[in-house]
Structure formats: C-alpha cells, structure tokens
Write a protein that holds these residues in place. Sequence first.
Motif, PDB file in Angstrom:
ATOM      1  N   ARG A 100       0.818  -1.218   0.000  1.00  0.00           N
ATOM      2  CA  ARG A 100       0.000   0.000   0.000  1.00  0.00           C
ATOM      3  C   ARG A 100       0.849   1.265   0.000  1.00  0.00           C
ATOM      4  NH1 ARG A 100      -3.798  -0.904   5.061  1.00  0.00           N
ATOM      5  NH2 ARG A 100      -1.753  -1.547   5.884  1.00  0.00           N
ATOM      6  N   PHE A 101       2.109   1.147   0.360  1.00  0.00           N
ATOM      7  CA  PHE A 101       2.997   2.312   0.378  1.00  0.00           C
ATOM      8  C   PHE A 101       3.602   2.601  -0.995  1.00  0.00           C
ATOM      9  CE2 PHE A 101       2.909   1.558   4.945  1.00  0.00           C
ATOM     10  CZ  PHE A 101       2.832   2.853   5.430  1.00  0.00           C
ATOM     11  N   SER A 102       3.395   1.726  -1.964  1.00  0.00           N
ATOM     12  CA  SER A 102       3.918   1.975  -3.306  1.00  0.00           C
ATOM     13  C   SER A 102       3.274   3.238  -3.878  1.00  0.00           C
ATOM     14  CB  SER A 102       3.633   0.766  -4.203  1.00  0.00           C
ATOM     15  OG  SER A 102       4.133   0.976  -5.499  1.00  0.00           O
ATOM     16  N   GLY A 103       4.106   4.169  -4.332  1.00  0.00           N
ATOM     17  CA  GLY A 103       3.606   5.428  -4.869  1.00  0.00           C
ATOM     18  C   GLY A 103       2.960   6.314  -3.829  1.00  0.00           C
ATOM     19  N   PHE A 104       3.374   6.201  -2.574  1.00  0.00           N
ATOM     20  CA  PHE A 104       2.739   6.931  -1.470  1.00  0.00           C
ATOM     21  C   PHE A 104       2.781   8.442  -1.677  1.00  0.00           C
ATOM     22  CE2 PHE A 104       2.713   8.849   2.779  1.00  0.00           C
ATOM     23  CZ  PHE A 104       1.613   8.222   3.365  1.00  0.00           C
ATOM     24  N   GLY A 105       3.877   8.949  -2.225  1.00  0.00           N
ATOM     25  CA  GLY A 105       4.017  10.394  -2.390  1.00  0.00           C
ATOM     26  C   GLY A 105       2.987  11.002  -3.314  1.00  0.00           C
ATOM     27  N   SER A 106       2.471  10.219  -4.253  1.00  0.00           N
ATOM     28  CA  SER A 106       1.499  10.744  -5.219  1.00  0.00           C
ATOM     29  C   SER A 106       0.052  10.577  -4.740  1.00  0.00           C
ATOM     30  CB  SER A 106       1.671  10.057  -6.573  1.00  0.00           C
ATOM     31  OG  SER A 106       1.467   8.659  -6.454  1.00  0.00           O
ATOM     32  N   MET A 107      -0.154   9.912  -3.597  1.00  0.00           N
ATOM     33  CA  MET A 107      -1.507   9.795  -3.048  1.00  0.00           C
ATOM     34  C   MET A 107      -1.959  11.128  -2.470  1.00  0.00           C
ATOM     35  SD  MET A 107      -1.370   6.292  -0.816  1.00  0.00           S
ATOM     36  CE  MET A 107      -0.661   4.781  -1.473  1.00  0.00           C
ATOM     37  N   THR A 108      -3.272  11.346  -2.478  1.00  0.00           N
ATOM     38  CA  THR A 108      -3.782  12.503  -1.739  1.00  0.00           C
ATOM     39  C   THR A 108      -3.719  12.181  -0.253  1.00  0.00           C
ATOM     40  OG1 THR A 108      -6.093  11.770  -1.662  1.00  0.00           O
ATOM     41  CG2 THR A 108      -5.373  13.023  -3.626  1.00  0.00           C
ATOM     42  N   PHE A 109      -3.687  13.220   0.563  1.00  0.00           N
ATOM     43  CA  PHE A 109      -3.624  13.026   2.008  1.00  0.00           C
ATOM     44  C   PHE A 109      -4.837  12.228   2.489  1.00  0.00           C
ATOM     45  CE2 PHE A 109      -4.190  14.261   6.452  1.00  0.00           C
ATOM     46  CZ  PHE A 109      -2.892  14.132   6.931  1.00  0.00           C
ATOM     47  N   GLU A 110      -5.999  12.560   1.941  1.00  0.00           N
ATOM     48  CA  GLU A 110      -7.225  11.866   2.331  1.00  0.00           C
ATOM     49  C   GLU A 110      -7.158  10.396   1.943  1.00  0.00           C
ATOM     50  OE1 GLU A 110     -11.990  12.016   1.217  1.00  0.00           O
ATOM     51  OE2 GLU A 110     -10.759  13.827   0.976  1.00  0.00           O
ATOM     52  N   GLU A 111      -6.655  10.115   0.741  1.00  0.00           N
ATOM     53  CA  GLU A 111      -6.540   8.743   0.269  1.00  0.00           C
ATOM     54  C   GLU A 111      -5.609   7.938   1.171  1.00  0.00           C
ATOM     55  OE1 GLU A 111      -5.197   6.334  -3.814  1.00  0.00           O
ATOM     56  OE2 GLU A 111      -4.933   8.524  -3.652  1.00  0.00           O
ATOM     57  N   ALA A 112      -4.479   8.549   1.555  1.00  0.00           N
ATOM     58  CA  ALA A 112      -3.520   7.859   2.425  1.00  0.00           C
ATOM     59  C   ALA A 112      -4.162   7.513   3.760  1.00  0.00           C
ATOM     60  CB  ALA A 112      -2.286   8.734   2.635  1.00  0.00           C
ATOM     61  N   CYS A 113      -4.907   8.468   4.346  1.00  0.00           N
ATOM     62  CA  CYS A 113      -5.574   8.209   5.623  1.00  0.00           C
ATOM     63  C   CYS A 113      -6.578   7.067   5.497  1.00  0.00           C
ATOM     64  CB  CYS A 113      -6.275   9.466   6.132  1.00  0.00           C
ATOM     65  SG  CYS A 113      -5.145  10.781   6.656  1.00  0.00           S
ATOM     66  N   ASN A 114      -7.372   7.094   4.424  1.00  0.00           N
ATOM     67  CA  ASN A 114      -8.373   6.057   4.228  1.00  0.00           C
ATOM     68  C   ASN A 114      -7.740   4.685   4.014  1.00  0.00           C
ATOM     69  OD1 ASN A 114     -10.445   7.941   4.474  1.00  0.00           O
ATOM     70  ND2 ASN A 114     -10.600   8.290   2.263  1.00  0.00           N
ATOM     71  N   ASN A 115      -6.631   4.642   3.278  1.00  0.00           N
ATOM     72  CA  ASN A 115      -5.967   3.370   3.007  1.00  0.00           C
ATOM     73  C   ASN A 115      -5.510   2.670   4.279  1.00  0.00           C
ATOM     74  OD1 ASN A 115      -6.318   3.588   0.280  1.00  0.00           O
ATOM     75  ND2 ASN A 115      -4.211   4.180  -0.188  1.00  0.00           N
ATOM     76  N   PHE A 116      -5.126   3.483   5.284  1.00  0.00           N
ATOM     77  CA  PHE A 116      -4.572   2.901   6.503  1.00  0.00           C
ATOM     78  C   PHE A 116      -5.522   2.996   7.698  1.00  0.00           C
ATOM     79  CE2 PHE A 116      -0.974   3.991   3.804  1.00  0.00           C
ATOM     80  CZ  PHE A 116      -0.278   2.797   3.802  1.00  0.00           C
ATOM     81  N   GLY A 117      -6.753   3.426   7.442  1.00  0.00           N
ATOM     82  CA  GLY A 117      -7.762   3.430   8.496  1.00  0.00           C
ATOM     83  C   GLY A 117      -7.547   4.477   9.559  1.00  0.00           C
ATOM     84  N   VAL A 118      -6.895   5.587   9.212  1.00  0.00           N
ATOM     85  CA  VAL A 118      -6.636   6.656  10.175  1.00  0.00           C
ATOM     86  C   VAL A 118      -7.590   7.816   9.882  1.00  0.00           C
ATOM     87  CG1 VAL A 118      -4.917   8.255  11.096  1.00  0.00           C
ATOM     88  CG2 VAL A 118      -4.208   5.980  10.302  1.00  0.00           C
ATOM     89  N   PRO A 119      -8.400   8.270  10.848  1.00  0.00           N
ATOM     90  CA  PRO A 119      -9.297   9.404  10.603  1.00  0.00           C
ATOM     91  C   PRO A 119      -8.523  10.639  10.152  1.00  0.00           C
ATOM     92  CG  PRO A 119      -9.858   8.312  12.671  1.00  0.00           C
ATOM     93  CD  PRO A 119      -8.573   7.709  12.206  1.00  0.00           C
TER      94      PRO A 119
END
Length: 512
Positions: A60-79
């Motif tokens: 899930r961390f592949s291409g992490f820098g290009s994710m939106t902040f919201e997308e990153a939070c949702n991917n890892f279950g963090v509000p």
Amino acid sequence: MKNLDISILCVLLIVVLGASPSLAQMGQGGNAAGGMGQGMGQGMGQGMMNGYGFDQYDSRFSGFGSMTFEEACNNFGVPVETALSDLGLPEDMDTKLTVLEVEEQYGVTGQEIASYMVMTMKKTPTSLNSRQRLMMCQQAVQNVRGMGQGMYFMHQGRFAYGNYTTFSFDPDAGEISNFALSGDQIFNSVTVSDFAFKDEHLAGAASIYYGKDSRILLHDNPMGIMQIMAFANKTVIFNLSEYVEAGVDTELSDDLGDAIIVNITKNNFEGSLIVFKNYLATVTDDEPLEGLDVKVSGDKVTVTLVNNSVVMFRASPMDPALMQTGYMYGSHAAYMNRMLNREIARGMVGAEIALRAGGNNSSAVNYTPMGMQIRERDRDRIVLAVESNLSDGKVITINLDNETINLSNPDRLRLRIDGNAIERAENIDKLFAGGNRPLCYLVQENETATMAVYIPEFSEHEIVIDLEPEAGEEEAGEERATETESKSTPAFEIGLGVAVLTFTCRLRRRRQ
C-alpha cells in the motif's frame, strides 16, 4: 603527483571524520514541535516516492508520495481529522493535496507522513506478519528521529517519538493513544476521566501533562514507564492492542493488600500495571488506601483511583533490537522485575535510572521523594549522587548497556558507596529485608544489566560503578580516582530526579 593525491585524500578524510560528531548530534535534544522535517530535507520525498522504504513490507505504500492526504488516511484506516492534528497540520488544509504537495506547502515531509501511517494504521494486511509490522514501526521511529539515539522525545503536533516510547496525546479528551514500546504497540488508548487539561511540560526524556486534579507522565526509557497520578477519584481505561493480554497477578496483589498488580503480556513482551499509593504526594501517611480497584474484561482494563493514588505501566527492560527476535526473559531477570514491581507498590524502591551511551540524555523516574544526579559519566565509570530526607532505607535501580560499561566480564563490575565496596546479595529479596548495611544485586542479559542497590539510611551518598582494574592497570586506576576526587566541581552534572519532584511548577501552555 601521487603524493599530492594522497595528501588531498587525507585532507578529505580528516574533514569527513571531523564533521561526523556534528552530524551525530543532529536531531538530538528535543526539537520543537513542527521542526522535525528540518533535518530530513524538503526534497526527500522526491527520491523516495516508491514507498519511503515501507513498500518492501506493505504494498500500500507503493507510490505513497502521489496519493492525496485523504486517500492515504483512508488506506490505513486513520481518521483524517486525527492525522491532521497529530501531524500539526491546519484543520482546514485541503486534504485533496498529494503527500508531496503537503510536504512542499507545509514542511511536513512525505517520510514523516508515511512513518506516522505506519505507527497508527488500523488496517493491517493479512500478508504482514507481527515481526514485519514491528520492524516497520522501529524503522518509522528512526526515520523520524534521524541520527538521534539518545533517550528523549521528539514532538510533532500531538505525536511524540522516543527512542523507546512513542505515543500521541489528545489534551481535550485526556487520552493517550498508539502507546508503543520499542515499536511494539501495547495500548490502543489510555483515557483518564475528567482530565481537564491545564498545562504541559515537554523536555528531554519526560513528557508531563497536567490536568485539573490528575497528572500524566510518560518516560522514554527501556521500561517505557507511564504514570497517571490522581488527586481525586478517577477512572482510567486501558484499551489493549491486538495480541496483548492482561490478567491480575493475584499472588502479588493479595500479598500487598492495598495495591494491585496486573500482568501485561504480548508474545515475548512482559510488563505490568501497578496500582498503588502515590508516595510522591505532599500528604502521605501509613494508612492504606481504600477504594482502589481493577477490572479486566476482554481487551479492556478499568482502573479506579482515589486521591493520592497512581496507576503505572512498567515494562521489563528490553532494547529495540531484541523485540524483533524470539528472545524470552531469563528466569532471574523475570523474577527480579516482578519483585521490583511489588516493592515499587510498597514504597521500597525510591527511584530508578537508565543510562545509554547512544545519546546525551538519560532517564530517571522517582517513586519517592529522592534526588538523583549524574556527577560523572565516562566509558566504564558512572558516578551518581543520591540524596533524600527519608528516614527509612530504600532501593534504587540502575539499568545500563554494554556501551556504557563493559559487561563482558561481570566479575569485574565494582559498586561502591561513599568510597566503600557494596556487598553483593545472593538474590533480590535480600535487598528488601532491611538491615543496616548497603547491599547490591545484579542481573545481566543480552548486553544490558540491571543493578539494584539498597541504601540503609539517607542524607547524601555517592555511588560509583566502574570496573575492577586488570593486572597492570591498578596504578592508572588509582591515579584517575585521585585526579577525580581532587576536582571541586564535577565535569558535568545533570539533574534528573529533581525535575519530577518539582510538580508544583506551572509552565505556560505551549501552543501548537
């Protein structure tokens, strides 16, 4: 020409080696909130877009820098709201910004955001085993802390990264969350009822949060100590992390009578919750406390505190590298720490200190009114000053590693108090039997050692820990001791326990 090339090479080596000590100090000494990204560099995310080193464990961390902040939070279950607050980002930040855009606009690096997601993720893929998860957490902590290896917290927003202890704190809710020791999460959350946050003191290896009638202290040390002190009736709820188990130690608790000990275990991890009288309170008598209670139900431990009581979490010391292995505590170490927990609850342990050679900071924790200072700290030699107005004898403990004092030959270890050798006891119980002569007990495991020293009476004492000189070293050792004693002022002196005793001070609340 060849000689010139060699000369230039030598100069370059001297420059690099000369710069190394300065580099080693980067990141040490408690950076201010929001300043953690300074040492990492703004362009770091550009070079590590493909996972920031974590994609080898979690795709899930592949291409992490290009994710939106919201997308990153949702991917890892963090509000999203929690992540913004924990990372010190504006509440109204556009969460559609990519991680790299957040780095560029707000200075919180992609590496920091990725490391934060590792430490707080609520969604864990089934392909990630417990050892890999632990290694990711340890890597995340060191990524954020940079080269700093000493015992101290680095704070960013609500999150604190220690070499041993990591956590986040919500002052409005009076809640500690994501509490981990050496990267291994132990508590999902710890909540204090009616905390009513007033102030905080964040310095070095201690983080202190003041409520209206309670206080939370967290320490960055191998024991991962957390103390919650109550000055009125309080309820403290510990929500256990995955795989963590809790159970009341009925043998010790029945023996204590007015104190309760709860065993906290996880795989190869051992720790305890200790509920007892606050011997640091200004008004403490010999009468037992009434109303203390503990209930264990599933993944929740509920502790009922009364005025001048405390619940404390204390782990059996273990260095981060050992948490990655199948290491189990030896029987002597396990028994020693069990007895120390019991005697802390009885008020027989005055203080304990941990020393590591990796950084400039040490960590001391007081359980009774006692002052402790490091007067001298050299390789293979530690000089401590201990003072108290207590009338009864107390035990202090000292935890150190092989880089502080050479532990390869335990028989060479020498402990002295006020210039006199301290007799070694056969077991830890001897130290708590009282008596009128100093005693010590030592357990060594995996390049660390825990020493307990019984001091029968108090005023001010000097404790020296060093090595018995080998053949041919006696004269040099005597000259060194004479030179040290002739100095009217120690080379350096760090006040440790006194900071914990001065609870009455009130520092102005720091704004994030």
